[in-house]
Design an enzyme around this catalytic site. Structure first.
Site, PDB file in Angstrom:
ATOM      1  N   TRP A  62      55.228  75.980 -67.407  1.00 54.54           N
ATOM      2  CA  TRP A  62      54.955  74.706 -66.563  1.00 54.54           C
ATOM      3  C   TRP A  62      56.249  74.177 -66.034  1.00 54.54           C
ATOM      4  CZ3 TRP A  62      52.719  75.434 -71.470  1.00 54.54           C
ATOM      5  CH2 TRP A  62      51.445  75.778 -71.403  1.00 54.54           C
ATOM      6  N   SER A  97      58.991  73.359 -67.665  1.00 51.34           N
ATOM      7  CA  SER A  97      59.682  72.834 -68.713  1.00 51.34           C
ATOM      8  C   SER A  97      60.765  73.523 -69.483  1.00 51.34           C
ATOM      9  CB  SER A  97      58.469  72.071 -69.658  1.00 51.34           C
ATOM     10  OG  SER A  97      59.252  71.082 -70.643  1.00 51.34           O
ATOM     11  N   THR A  98      61.886  72.842 -69.610  1.00 50.06           N
ATOM     12  CA  THR A  98      63.054  73.329 -70.209  1.00 50.06           C
ATOM     13  C   THR A  98      63.038  72.848 -71.740  1.00 50.06           C
ATOM     14  OG1 THR A  98      64.761  71.925 -69.558  1.00 50.06           O
ATOM     15  CG2 THR A  98      64.156  73.729 -68.105  1.00 50.06           C
ATOM     16  N   ASP A 125      59.908  37.888 -60.918  1.00 53.07           N
ATOM     17  CA  ASP A 125      60.794  37.852 -61.922  1.00 53.07           C
ATOM     18  C   ASP A 125      62.135  36.847 -61.658  1.00 53.07           C
ATOM     19  OD1 ASP A 125      61.850  38.359 -64.675  1.00 53.07           O
ATOM     20  OD2 ASP A 125      62.928  40.299 -63.836  1.00 53.07           O
TER      21      ASP A 125
END
Length: 446
Positions: free
Chosen positions: A97, A99-100, A270
């Protein structure tokens, strides 16, 4: 032996099906490489050393491309991570995928593991806004290597940090470990970035650029060394009406610009003293658009969840009740800030913050304790109309600016008389003699 899929406690941070697997799926003959994966998962240091000494591949990958280092990073096993790195584990290994180990450590918020991987040269995860074609890189993109954070300190509620960039100080807002783990924060970041690019006004903080092609992503704005209005009021206490009106005009002009932005009106949502900054010239600028909203085709906004990212002490009742709202919520907050500048204290200081909006819902408003003369020329009436329970009765910022300018002129006229020397006032005598030159020169000031 064929590669196996080893379903451990925690899966890849980028695996879309990671929550659907709950059964072990491996062959019966578990070899040393698969045992290494499970030892890394369990934190079995002695077992890992024994397997590696026996020849197990420290960079073994299962069918999903997962390595023992991926597994240890997911589980937060800093001691295992250190051991695997010492034995030659690839710090930047990618699963199928993409991902590390670092991305997994960030996702599962294993901060000690993250620091360890970074110290061994782990590359940061790809930023969510990364583009593969260089032509698509935004014009505002800044190379993060240009920033000097060596003397950096937190500013604006800790959201921004000071950095040195191209010879000037700037305010830098970073999106840290939420990049991988919190899609809502990533969306809020990208929404704020998209909004800031649209804004150009002297009473709104200036957007300078951003870092979107690497992690951590950053938003860069001008740095205003005078700090925010909240800290200023804490130091100064109540302001004189003339200064309070001057500041109110700055805020109103910034908000009027936002509310009249085309084609989409911008609701700040805000508005509070800590989000209003002071520049070197003594003027105010509206800042921090992290929870702002765009009004596109509808004239009102409604949300199905309570607001949690803003200060409750300045929230309009309709926002607190999750009802439909529009630009008038900023008018409500503005009224509270204007009164605070005169009174020298925040709204309902005796109440807990979460109880303040409940008071607003019950149609309670902060009391006017300051002398009536400080609210002269219609200033009190303007505040009361601006925080009206009925949103339709609240004026627009265009109307507020017009009324504040009238009040400002009256205050300036009154102060002009106060500043005149006594001998310059008509009819007064100096040393027993009238001064006709003084009378004639000041007779035009009536």
């Amino acid at each position: 032996m064929a590669q196996s899929r080893s379903t451990l406690c925690k899966q890849s941070s980028l695996n879309p099906d990671r929550h659907e697997r709950d059964e072990l799926s491996i062959s019966e003959g578990i070899d040393s490489r698969v045992r290494l994966m499970y030892a890394s998962n369990e934190g079995d240091l002695d077992g890992i050393k024994e397997l590696l000494d026996a020849g197990a591949d420290v960079n073994y990958k299962d069918i999903d491309g997962r390595t023992p280092l991926h597994v240890a990073a997911c589980q937060g096993r800093a001691d295992v991570v250190a051991l695997l790195l010492d034995r030659g584990a690839d710090v930047n290994a990618q699963d199928i995928w993409g991902s590390t180990p670092l991305a997994d450590g960030i996702y599962y918020k294993n901060h000690e593991v993250v620091k360890l991987l970074e110290s061994h040269g782990a590359n940061p995860p790809v930023a969510p806004m990364h583009v593969n074609n260089a032509r698509l890189v935004p014009e505002y993109e800044i190379d993060p290597r240009e920033f000097d954070f060596s003397n950096s300190v937190d500013i604006t509620k800790g959201t921004f940090r000071i950095a040195l960039w191209r010879g000037i100080k700037v305010a830098v807002k970073k999106l840290r470990d939420e990049v991988v783990s919190d899609e809502e924060k990533v969306k809020a970041f990208t929404d704020e970035l998209a909004l800031l690019q649209k804004i150009r006004h002297p009473n709104v903080v200036q957007f300078l650029g951003a870092v979107t092609q690497s992690s951590p992503m950053m938003i860069v704005t001008e740095y205003l060394p005078k700090g925010d209005l909240c800290l200023y009021l804490k130091r100064r206490g109540p302001l004189k009406p003339a200064l309070a009106v001057k500041y109110a005009l700055d805020i109103a002009r910034g908000l009027n610009y936002l509310h009249n932005h085309k084609p989409e009106a911008i609701i700040h949502r805000d508005l509070e003293p800590s989000n209003i900054l002071r520049d070197d010239s003594g003027h105010l600028k509206v800042a921090d658009f992290g929870v702002s909203k765009l009004l596109k085709f509808a004239k009102t906004v409604i949300e199905n969840r309570p607001v949690t990212d803003t200060s409750w002490r300045y929230v309009a009742p309709e926002l607190f009740k999750n009802e439909e709202y529009d630009t008038k919520i900023d008018v409500f907050s503005f009224a509270l800030i204007l009164q605070e500048m005169i009174e020298g204290c925040p709204p309902f200081p005796e109440k807990q913050e979460i109880d303040v909006p409940k008071a607003y819902v019950a149609n309670e408003r902060p009391p006017f304790r300051a002398a009536p003369k400080l609210y002269a020329h219609g200033l009190r009436e303007l505040i009361e109309e601006s925080w009206s329970e009925e949103t339709l009765l609240r004026p627009t910022f265009g109307q507020i600016i017009h009324r504040l300018e009238i009040i400002n002129d009256r205050l300036a006229h009154r102060n002009c008389w106060k500043l005149l020397p006594l001998q310059c006032l008509p009819g007064l005598k100096k040393k027993g003699r009238s001064d006709p030159s003084s009378r004639s020169s000041c007779s035009t000031i009536q």
